[in-house]
Design an enzyme around this catalytic site. Structure first.
Site, mmCIF file in Angstrom:
data_model
loop_
_atom_site.group_PDB
_atom_site.id
_atom_site.type_symbol
_atom_site.label_atom_id
_atom_site.label_comp_id
_atom_site.label_asym_id
_atom_site.label_seq_id
_atom_site.Cartn_x
_atom_site.Cartn_y
_atom_site.Cartn_z
ATOM 1 C CG HIS A 90 -3.758 9.658 1.023
ATOM 2 N ND1 HIS A 90 -2.626 9.362 1.752
ATOM 3 C CD2 HIS A 90 -4.791 9.652 1.908
ATOM 4 C CE1 HIS A 90 -2.957 9.189 3.018
ATOM 5 N NE2 HIS A 90 -4.263 9.347 3.140
ATOM 6 C CB SER A 108 -4.689 7.614 5.775
ATOM 7 O OG SER A 108 -4.718 9.020 5.854
ATOM 8 C CG MET A 109 -5.614 9.499 11.759
ATOM 9 S SD MET A 109 -7.023 10.549 12.173
ATOM 10 C CE MET A 109 -8.351 9.330 12.218
ATOM 11 C CG ASP A 151 -0.197 10.629 -0.525
ATOM 12 O OD1 ASP A 151 -0.613 11.783 -0.271
ATOM 13 O OD2 ASP A 151 -0.376 9.668 0.255
ATOM 14 C CG ASP A 186 -9.905 11.663 9.185
ATOM 15 O OD1 ASP A 186 -11.012 11.397 9.684
ATOM 16 O OD2 ASP A 186 -9.473 12.825 9.071
#
Length: 421
Positions: free
Chosen positions: A386, A187-188, A353, A30
């Protein structure tokens, strides 16, 4: 700190093709790729008199850091926002605005997010990962490619993002004599990659995918999305007022998609408290309605069919994620609309994270090994953030090992020691 290795399938995990470079396809997360916009807003009302009504052709929409400075963020939000039609369940850009995704098939728009700051080495994203591959002989746009997409929209309304992943994998494979491709996501982007694999089906996966490495996958959603819909989220940038960008953030289909959900989360897990009521994962629609955004419940429901139940992808999978950092888990608001606008009075932290909660990051490691015959492995990196994971030497070493390039992560780049089992 040394990474932890969880072997959740027997045998070493190698996503490599013997004797040759395995082509790599990156699926960003994202906000993980640039967007461009062209607009003519006519005479419609704008947030400020100094907001420009017309662009000078195609311009960088995301990311241009200067657009987020005080006095400019509202103008930017008016351009980047989506419009949701609850009668049809469809999305469109703001009136007079066109948005496009540059860089499909290359890596230029995922390496550094703000192209104006790239020469200074600022806003790096996938650059450390791509650099690590380039030092092993990978050529940008040839052996390593990226599948950027309009990260405001989920594949439920924009399936072309999934089609692009499949088409790029086919193209990479053909350009490398039919070699299978290694997917790398963050991530996303890991949710997007999973949806693409499930949509393409097992026959295509066997023919085209050597394996998949997920960095910090937000598989079960993220608790901080509950805060975003209530009071906005400036992602820790102090000069951005969360309330200025709240409506823009609410308009993103992907923010509704990233709200916590089962099976990774317990339906009874409390995400927020307000006005004497507990709002749980199972009651997130009530939270959206009560904070004044009932469309959010409709938007969220439309995404539920995407990777429903988080089924196993059926391909060899390497899961890499951080843990051990305080990560927002529950938000406590003061009374009334004023309490929402002010932001949470108290935030309870859990493991993760720093961005994605551990229950979301770690879910596939427990659920997928018994659901597929292909191997699944998980490596945890305590203390890694992250985004920081993408430049963390041991995590990059784990990726290189999976590509048959073990023992070389520090060559020419000082990435540090190899990840240990």
């Amino acid at each position: 700190r040394r990474p932890r290795m969880t072997a959740v399938a027997a045998g070493a995990l190698c996503l490599c093709a013997a004797g040759a470079l395995t082509p790599v396809l990156i699926v960003p997360g994202d906000g993980g790729n640039q967007l461009e916009a062209r607009y003519d807003k006519g005479d419609r009302p704008l947030p400020h008199r100094w907001c420009r009504r017309r662009s000078r052709g195609w311009e960088t929409l995301w990311l241009r850091t200067a657009s987020l400075l005080p006095g400019h963020a509202a103008c930017w939000a008016d351009t980047v926002r989506l419009r949701y039609d609850r009668a049809t369940g469809t999305y469109s850009n703001a009136p007079g605005v066109q948005v496009r995704v540059p860089g499909l098939g290359n890596t230029s728009t995922v390496e550094h997010l703000d192209p104006s700051l790239a020469p200074l080495g600022a806003t790096p994203y996938m650059a450390p990962l791509v650099d690590a591959l380039a030092r092993r002989g990978y050529r940008r746009g040839v052996d390593v490619a990226a599948a950027p997409y309009d990260f405001r929209r989920a594949p439920s309304s924009a399936p072309e993002a999934l089609d692009a992943i499949v088409a790029l994998a086919d193209r990479l494979s053909a350009a490398h004599g039919g070699a299978r491709v290694a997917l790398v996501s963050h991530s996303m982007g890991s949710l997007v990659a999973l949806a693409a694999l499930l949509r393409a089906g097992p026959d295509w996966c066997r023919a085209r995918v050597q394996g998949w490495t997920s960095f910090a996958g937000a598989f079960g959603g993220v608790a901080k999305e509950a805060r975003l819909f209530a009071s906005g989220d400036n992602e820790g940038v102090p000069f951005v007022d969360p309330l200025v960008i709240r409506a823009e953030q609410r308009s993103y289909e992907t923010n509704a998609w990233l709200l916590p959900r089962g099976p990774a989360w317990r339906v009874g897990a409390v995400l927020a408290t307000w006005e004497g009521r507990n709002y749980t994962v199972g009651g997130v629609d009530a939270w959206l309605r009560d904070v004044g955004f009932p469309d959010g419940a409709l938007m969220r429901r439309a995404t539920l069919s995407l990777a429903r139940g988080l089924p196993a992808p059926g391909v060899p999978t390497l899961l890499l994620h951080g843990r051990g950092l305080p990560t927002p888990e529950r938000f406590h608001y003061g009374p009334g609309q004023e309490g929402l606008d002010r932001g949470p009075d108290r935030t309870d932290m859990g493991d993760g994270d720093g961005t994605v909660n551990l229950v979301s990051l770690a879910y596939p490691a427990s659920a997928w090994p018994g659901a597929q015959s292909a191997p699944v492995a998980c490596r945890e990196f305590p203390g890694q953030t992250h985004v920081g994971l993408l430049s963390h030497g041991p995590a990059l070493e784990a990726l290189l090992e999976s590509l048959g390039l073990e023992g070389e992560a520090s060559r020419g780049g000082g990435h540090g020691h190899a990840a240990s089992a």
